[in-house]
Each structure stands twice: as C-alpha cells, then as structure tokens.
Design an enzyme around this catalytic site. Structure first.
Site: not given
Ligand SMILES: C[S@@+](CC[C@H](N)C(=O)[O-])C[C@H]1O[C@@H](n2cnc3c(N)ncnc32)[C@H](O)[C@@H]1O
Length: 615
Positions: A248, A251-253, A311, A331, A434
């Site tokens: 998340a 956090g925009n989404k 996680d 995402d 993305c």
């Molecule tokens: C692409 S970014 C998300 C952007 C977010 N959805 C937004 O629109 O603001 C991916 C995020 O997922 C987190 N992440 C990666 N693997 C994860 C997991 N297994 N569990 C929770 N978070 C995870 C990363 O640390 C990163 O902050």
C-alpha cells in the site's frame, strides 16, 4: 580514448539499476573519463540523435567504417559536427581518424537535414533540439517529448469535485480537451476534467500546487491518471464490504479506495451500521510511517487500518479479521519502467549500418519511406539499445541482466497475486504495476489464471465489457502478442488457447508513457469470481482452517531480498520531480522521458500484430 568507448558502453548497456542516468554515471567507481563530460556527451548526442541518425546513414559512415558501432558513430559525429572542441581525442587516434574521414559528407548531410527541417542556421536548429523538438525523418512534425500534465485527484474523503471547482479552482478556465492544458504555460489557470476517472483533473505541466491550501490539507492529491485506474477498476459498490490494499505505501491507491468506500452506503445487512475497512499492508517500516501520515492527512483515518511492517504474504487469509474482505487491490513492487521522469536521457535514435546511402543512390520518395526510420518502426526495436529483435546483437545479450530481474519480479508478483486469490470472501481483485514489461504484466495475469489454484477457486479475468464505464472506454488494451506467447507454455484447462489469449489481452489495460494521453506507463487487470464461488470457498476454507493446505503457490518459494533494490528505486520514482516536502505527497508525475515515441511505435507494432492475430 576511454570517453567514447565508456559513453558508448553506458548507452548500450541498459542497466537501469541505481537511480537516474546521471547518478549512475556519477556513482560509477570504475569510470576512467570525467563523469560530467561523459554525462554531457551522452545527453547531447542522444538529444541530437533524431537529427544525426539520418545524417550518418546518408553519409554512409557505418558501411565504410566497420570498426564503428552505431553508438560510437553517433557520439563521434556529434562532437565532430556540433561540439565546440570537436572530437576529444589525439589527431591520430583511431576513432578520430575513422570519423574525420567523413567530415565533408557528414557536414553536407547535416546542412541538407537542417534545410529540410526549415531552419536557417545551426543555432536555430540547436535551439529547436534543446527545446526537446525534433522533426521526424520524413520532415513531418513530431515533437520528441510530449509534456506530462499535472494530475490532481479531488479527494472525496474531504471534498467534492463541484466544491473544488468552485473554491480551489474557482479562477480556472475549463477546457474540453487534454491538449488544452498540455499546451498551456505552467502557471496558466487552466484545467481539464478527465474523461475516464471521476474526480480527476489535469492541470498544465509542472503546475505548482505546493502552497495551495487544498493540497496542504489533503483535499486534493497529486496522483497520475494511470495510478487512479486500479481503485476505480475495483468498482466498489454498496454491497462490498472490507477491502485489502496488499502493497500500500505511500498510500495513494489506499486513500482512493477509502474514498470509494466512503461514497457508498453499504446495503449488506451484515455491514449496515458498521464501518467498512481498508486493510493497508506495507512491509517496510519507514514507508508504513509515511503512509500513516498520508492517510491521516487525506482524512482516511477512520476507514483505513494501516498494517505497518506487515508482509502481505504472511497475512492469513482465514484470519477472522479478513472474513469480510470482498475485494483486494494488489499493486506490488515492480521494475518501475513506466514511471515518467525515471530516466533523464531522451530517446536514442541509432543509425543503421545498412540504411540506404542517399548520396550514392538518391532515394525516390517511395524508396525513402522504406529507409531506416520506417524499418525501425516496423521492427521490434528496443528503446534503450536500438537492438532489433531478429538481429543477434551484443546489446541484446546485455539485456540478460534485465531478463533475470524481470523473472524474479514476475515470480514475486505472481506469488502475491495467488495469495490474494486465497481470501475466502473475495470476489474481485485488481492487479497493477507501473511497468511496461509483459513479464510483470500479461505474463503474471495469464500464469495466475492458468494456475490450478485460481481455476479451482473460480477466478476469471474481468472482461472489458464488464468493466466500470471509464475503463471500458479506455482504448489501450493489453499486449496481444505477449499473451499469445505466454499461452504457448500454459494450460488453462482446455478450449481455444488463442481465443483465450485474445480475450485476456482485451481485458487488460495498458497506459503508455509519453503519449498525448498524458499518463505514465502502467498496467492493470481485474479478476472476478462469482459470489457462489466465494461462498463455497468460505465454507471449504472454514473446514480447512488452522493451517491446512489451502491453495498451493505455483511459484517456487524463494528469498525475494534481491527485490529490495527494485523497491528502493521504484520508491524513489514516486517522487519524481515532485519531492514531497510538507505534506508528504507522492506522485508518479513529472517530465516525460524520451521513451515515449519509441514505446509508441512498439505498441503500434504490438497492436498491428494483435489485430493480425484477431483477423
Ligand atoms: C508499488 S509500491 C505501492 C504503491 C501504492 N499502491 C500507491 O499507489 O501509493 C509497492 C509497495 O509494496 C511494498 N511491498 C512489497 N512487498 C510487500 C509485501 N509482501 N507485503 C507488503 N508490502 C509489500 C513495498 O515496500 C512498496 O512500498
């Protein structure tokens, strides 16, 4: 002379790890040349490459100088013709000799090119090139860079579009077409209400909202249009209950999801009167903290439960807390190859060895169209390396590193998606990245759909015709060629594979960066299953609870520690040229990098192939 060899190596090796091109050059410990000089050479030569490509080809340099690679020819020609100091090498150096032999022909071709493009002198052409313009090879207008609008989402948790238009944007002129804001000056008070995503507006490129009270109090959120697709595609309805945002931060989404939940009154008897929740998972500690601030600022504190340092893969789908989760947004971390402004080097146009030599054999108009540019456009040309798919090319081998990285990311993303599919009450999921790479997009979607786990649990792709209105109308769909390719190695349980691949491609949504749509490169797909399936799975899983083997992961278990670097990079990519100060707001926006035009021809090619497959 290490300058040209080192610059050529940096340009042909598309190693995108380690931040922007500039930081990669300045951080390269084994670089023998002066980093500033190397960087300037690369940027300048690349900027000029749309002009110099034809000049070098028509001068026949590569045909005669077998030792020169296309990149070396470009770098040397640039310095020979356009740099004040000329080629930075001793006069008897092999490279200097090789390019200087062609000085007269190169200079003559540059003059012809300048006149053809309608510039009275080199300084006028230089100003045009520096401004990011470059007319196409056949003289048609074609700006190399398309400006990227400033996207702002009106946050329904705090205000409404109507309210914002009457207050924050009261003095702004509304234009019907996005182009109206793209052509406006940064400070112009012009806006365009987006035609696909509700509550989203486009403002002129780099329009400054940093001191605007609505921005400072979370009433508007800077968020790229494409990044608004996943929450919108999830199509939260009154009958929906809790939602999970699996990856998340920042956090925009999450806040977008929260705004949809906020806008609906639940109809389900079980949820009436009780709050619906967005569980926002983030495994990174620092990002979790930032997300908490973002959520609070956006007014989502009551709806969003931030699962800090959690996680998602460790979240037990059968935990009672998640028994009402009907929708998930996934995402995950990705290569970030679609992020606008990720790279600070414009599109590289490389000359081709076997392009028609116009001096030796002047081309007819018809013939001219068949020369290098259109050939390149018709083939699958790699944006960074100029490597053509059918030709064995050392640059293509250098892509091995990228391939390995994409494989690791793809496996990790699939694992997350299959985990999302285990939540017993879930009826819909959106999966997004993305990234522009099929490995992280269509491949993950089709591998998930073909998995026994997804099939048994009843998960299907959300077809184009079933999507929420704005997404149904979005024209750029998935990569049909990639879908057919990956389907060759998958079993989806019978039926016409080719048709299945086509349907899935049509269901997937892509955004291209650097186009007139003003988005970053993005991918999103939706998955659905019947309520009946969700109920059955809830019942079955209730029996299986307490650690039974539910749905098996098809991906090999493995340490995804090597993905941390990707996440770091991608995280940096969020801020782009909008480093958050206060409030902590992230945006994928920024200036458009040069990949756009190349990406467009590639997509056109994909569409062409896709259409061929369809006919
Ligand atoms: C692409 S970014 C998300 C952007 C977010 N959805 C937004 O629109 O603001 C991916 C995020 O997922 C987190 N992440 C990666 N693997 C994860 C997991 N297994 N569990 C929770 N978070 C995870 C990363 O640390 C990163 O902050």
């Amino acid at each position: 002379m290490s300058l040209y060899y080192e610059a050529a190596a940096l340009l042909t090796n598309p190693d995108r790890a380690g931040g922007s091109f500039k930081s990669r050059i300045f951080g390269k410990k084994d670089l023998k040349s002066n980093p500033a000089q190397t960087y300037a050479l690369i940027v300048e030569a690349t900027k000029w490459s749309a002009v110099l490509k034809g000049v070098i080809e028509r001068a026949g340099v590569l045909k005669e100088e077998r030792k020169l690679t296309p990149v070396l020819a470009l770098l040397l020609s640039h310095d020979l013709l356009l740099s004040k100091g000329g080629v930075a090498a001793p006069k008897d150096h092999v490279l200097k000799l090789a390019i200087s032999r062609h000085k007269a022909r190169l200079a003559a071709e540059l003059t012809k090119e300048r006149i053809k493009r309608g510039f009275g002198n080199v300084d006028a052409l230089r100003a045009h090139v520096n401004a990011g313009g470059s007319k196409s090879e056949d003289g048609e207008d074609g700006p190399a860079r398309v400006e990227h609008p400033r996207w702002a989402r009106v946050n329904r948790l705090k205000t409404t579009l109507e309210e914002s238009l009457g207050s924050t944007f009261a003095g702004y002129k509304k234009v019907e077409k996005l182009n109206g804001v793209l052509q406006a000056a940064t400070a112009d008070q012009i806006l365009h209400a987006d035609a696909h995503v509700p509550d989203l507006i486009a403002l002129p490129p780099r329009h400054d909202l940093s001191t605007n009270p609505a921005y400072l109090n979370g009433g508007i959120i800077l968020q790229d249009k494409a990044s608004c697709f996943p929450a919108y595609l999830l199509n939260i309805q009154a009958e929906d209950r809790d939602v999970i945002d699996a990856c998340a931060a920042p956090g925009n989404k999450t806040t977008h999801l929260a705004s949809f939940l906020h806008a609906q009154t639940p109809t389900d008897a079980a949820t009436q009167g009780s709050e619906r929740t967005v569980f926002a998972f983030e495994r990174d500690g620092k990002r979790s903290e930032i997300m908490k601030k973002m959520v609070t600022l956006a007014g989502g504190g009551d709806v969003v439960k931030v699962q800090s340092r959690s996680d998602f893969l460790r979240a037990d789908p059968f935990d009672k807390r998640f028994s009402n989760v009907t929708a998930l947004l996934l995402d995950p971390s990705c290569s970030g190859s679609g992020i606008v402004g990720r790279d600070d080097v414009p599109t590289l146009n490389l000359p081709e060895k076997d392009a028609v030599n116009a001096i030796a054999a002047p081309a007819s108009k018809k013939r001219k169209r068949k020369t290098a540019p259109s050939v390149a456009a018709d083939l699958d040309v790699d944006a960074a390396t100029g490597a053509v798919e059918e030709q064995p090319n050392p640059a293509a081998e250098e892509g091995e590193k990228l391939k390995e990285r994409l494989e690791a990311l793809s496996a990790f993303q699939l694992k997350l998606l299959l985990h999302a599919m285990k939540f017993p009450a879930a009826r819909k999921i959106t999966y997004s990245t993305c990234s522009v790479h099929a490995e992280e997009n269509e491949y993950v979607v089709l591998r998930a759909l073909a998995s026994a786990a997804a099939r048994e649990a009843g998960w299907k792709i959300l077809k184009c015709g079933e999507q929420v209105d704005g997404m149904k109308r979005w024209a750029v769909r998935g990569d049909g060629v990639a879908c057919s390719r990956i389907m060759e190695e998958l079993d989806h349980g019978g039926g016409d594979k080719e048709q299945f691949a086509e349907d899935v491609a049509e269901a997937c949504i892509r955004c291209e960066k650097g186009t007139k749509e003003g988005t970053m490169g993005f991918f999103v797909a939706g998955f659905v299953r019947d309520v009946g399936f969700a109920k059955a799975s809830t019942a079955v899983n209730a029996k299986q609870a307490n650690g039974a083997a539910h749905v098996r992961n098809v991906t090999p278990e493995g340490d995804d520690g090597d993905l941390v670097q990707e996440e770091e990079e991608e995280w940096q990519g969020f801020s782009g040229d909008e480093e958050p100060s206060a409030p902590t707001t992230f945006d994928h926006g920024g200036h458009v990098d040069g990949d756009g035009s190349q990406g467009k021809s590639k997509r056109k090619q994909q569409h062409k192939k896709h259409n061929k497959l369809r006919s």
